[in-house]
Scaffold this motif. Structure first.
Motif, PDB file in Angstrom:
ATOM      1  N   VAL A 110       0.821  -1.209   0.000  1.00  0.00           N
ATOM      2  CA  VAL A 110       0.000   0.000   0.000  1.00  0.00           C
ATOM      3  C   VAL A 110       0.861   1.268   0.000  1.00  0.00           C
ATOM      4  O   VAL A 110       0.610   2.173  -0.805  1.00  0.00           O
ATOM      5  CB  VAL A 110      -1.020  -0.028   1.156  1.00  0.00           C
ATOM      6  CG1 VAL A 110      -1.756   1.296   1.269  1.00  0.00           C
ATOM      7  CG2 VAL A 110      -2.013  -1.163   0.963  1.00  0.00           C
ATOM      8  N   PRO A 111       1.892   1.389   0.840  1.00  0.00           N
ATOM      9  CA  PRO A 111       2.724   2.596   0.763  1.00  0.00           C
ATOM     10  C   PRO A 111       3.427   2.769  -0.587  1.00  0.00           C
ATOM     11  O   PRO A 111       3.553   3.898  -1.083  1.00  0.00           O
ATOM     12  CB  PRO A 111       3.754   2.404   1.888  1.00  0.00           C
ATOM     13  CG  PRO A 111       3.091   1.489   2.842  1.00  0.00           C
ATOM     14  CD  PRO A 111       2.260   0.580   2.011  1.00  0.00           C
ATOM     15  N   ILE A 112       3.854   1.672  -1.199  1.00  0.00           N
ATOM     16  CA  ILE A 112       4.502   1.776  -2.512  1.00  0.00           C
ATOM     17  C   ILE A 112       3.514   2.277  -3.551  1.00  0.00           C
ATOM     18  O   ILE A 112       3.827   3.157  -4.358  1.00  0.00           O
ATOM     19  CB  ILE A 112       5.127   0.425  -2.912  1.00  0.00           C
ATOM     20  CG1 ILE A 112       6.329   0.120  -2.017  1.00  0.00           C
ATOM     21  CG2 ILE A 112       5.528   0.420  -4.377  1.00  0.00           C
ATOM     22  CD1 ILE A 112       6.914  -1.265  -2.214  1.00  0.00           C
ATOM     23  N   VAL A 113       2.297   1.735  -3.534  1.00  0.00           N
ATOM     24  CA  VAL A 113       1.268   2.183  -4.482  1.00  0.00           C
ATOM     25  C   VAL A 113       0.940   3.659  -4.245  1.00  0.00           C
ATOM     26  O   VAL A 113       0.791   4.433  -5.194  1.00  0.00           O
ATOM     27  CB  VAL A 113       0.008   1.293  -4.368  1.00  0.00           C
ATOM     28  CG1 VAL A 113      -1.144   1.877  -5.150  1.00  0.00           C
ATOM     29  CG2 VAL A 113       0.314  -0.115  -4.833  1.00  0.00           C
ATOM     30  N   VAL A 114       0.841   4.065  -2.988  1.00  0.00           N
ATOM     31  CA  VAL A 114       0.550   5.465  -2.670  1.00  0.00           C
ATOM     32  C   VAL A 114       1.677   6.367  -3.170  1.00  0.00           C
ATOM     33  O   VAL A 114       1.420   7.443  -3.734  1.00  0.00           O
ATOM     34  CB  VAL A 114       0.322   5.642  -1.151  1.00  0.00           C
ATOM     35  CG1 VAL A 114       0.301   7.113  -0.759  1.00  0.00           C
ATOM     36  CG2 VAL A 114      -0.971   4.962  -0.734  1.00  0.00           C
ATOM     37  N   LEU A 115       2.929   5.952  -2.999  1.00  0.00           N
ATOM     38  CA  LEU A 115       4.059   6.749  -3.491  1.00  0.00           C
ATOM     39  C   LEU A 115       4.037   6.869  -5.006  1.00  0.00           C
ATOM     40  O   LEU A 115       4.298   7.947  -5.555  1.00  0.00           O
ATOM     41  CB  LEU A 115       5.381   6.134  -3.032  1.00  0.00           C
ATOM     42  CG  LEU A 115       5.766   6.385  -1.582  1.00  0.00           C
ATOM     43  CD1 LEU A 115       7.016   5.590  -1.234  1.00  0.00           C
ATOM     44  CD2 LEU A 115       5.990   7.862  -1.335  1.00  0.00           C
ATOM     45  N   ILE A 116       3.722   5.783  -5.698  1.00  0.00           N
ATOM     46  CA  ILE A 116       3.670   5.817  -7.165  1.00  0.00           C
ATOM     47  C   ILE A 116       2.566   6.757  -7.633  1.00  0.00           C
ATOM     48  O   ILE A 116       2.774   7.579  -8.543  1.00  0.00           O
ATOM     49  CB  ILE A 116       3.479   4.396  -7.728  1.00  0.00           C
ATOM     50  CG1 ILE A 116       4.745   3.567  -7.492  1.00  0.00           C
ATOM     51  CG2 ILE A 116       3.126   4.435  -9.206  1.00  0.00           C
ATOM     52  CD1 ILE A 116       4.584   2.093  -7.805  1.00  0.00           C
ATOM     53  N   VAL A 117       1.395   6.674  -7.021  1.00  0.00           N
ATOM     54  CA  VAL A 117       0.287   7.558  -7.398  1.00  0.00           C
ATOM     55  C   VAL A 117       0.638   9.013  -7.094  1.00  0.00           C
ATOM     56  O   VAL A 117       0.399   9.909  -7.921  1.00  0.00           O
ATOM     57  CB  VAL A 117      -1.011   7.126  -6.666  1.00  0.00           C
ATOM     58  CG1 VAL A 117      -2.101   8.165  -6.831  1.00  0.00           C
ATOM     59  CG2 VAL A 117      -1.477   5.777  -7.182  1.00  0.00           C
ATOM     60  N   ALA A 118       1.231   9.272  -5.928  1.00  0.00           N
ATOM     61  CA  ALA A 118       1.607  10.641  -5.561  1.00  0.00           C
ATOM     62  C   ALA A 118       2.653  11.189  -6.537  1.00  0.00           C
ATOM     63  O   ALA A 118       2.588  12.353  -6.937  1.00  0.00           O
ATOM     64  CB  ALA A 118       2.133  10.677  -4.129  1.00  0.00           C
TER      65      ALA A 118
END
Length: 66
Positions: free
Chosen positions: A17-25
């Motif tokens: 989840v944090p990796i996906v959030v970083l990619i989206v951000a």
């Protein structure tokens, strides 16, 4: 939503989840910067066109007087 979040394995909550959030951000940030850059480039080009047009008008008026 809270039930879904709690049902996820710990490694998904703590890693994926944090990796996906970083990619989206990251993608949102670059989209915003790209849009701002495009607006600035458009304004700069518009100023150049207006300056050239003003120079042409001034030269035409001088040529008409002389």
């Amino acid at each position: 939503m809270a039930e879904f979040w709690k049902s996820l394995p710990g490694w998904v909550r703590n890693v994926v989840v944090p990796i996906v959030v970083l990619i989206v951000a990251w993608n949102v940030l670059w989209a915003v910067l790209g849009l701002v850059g495009a607006v600035i480039a458009f304004a700069f080009k518009a100023l150049i066109v207006v300056g050239i047009a003003a120079a042409v008008v001034i030269l035409v008026k001088k040529a008409a007087k002389g």
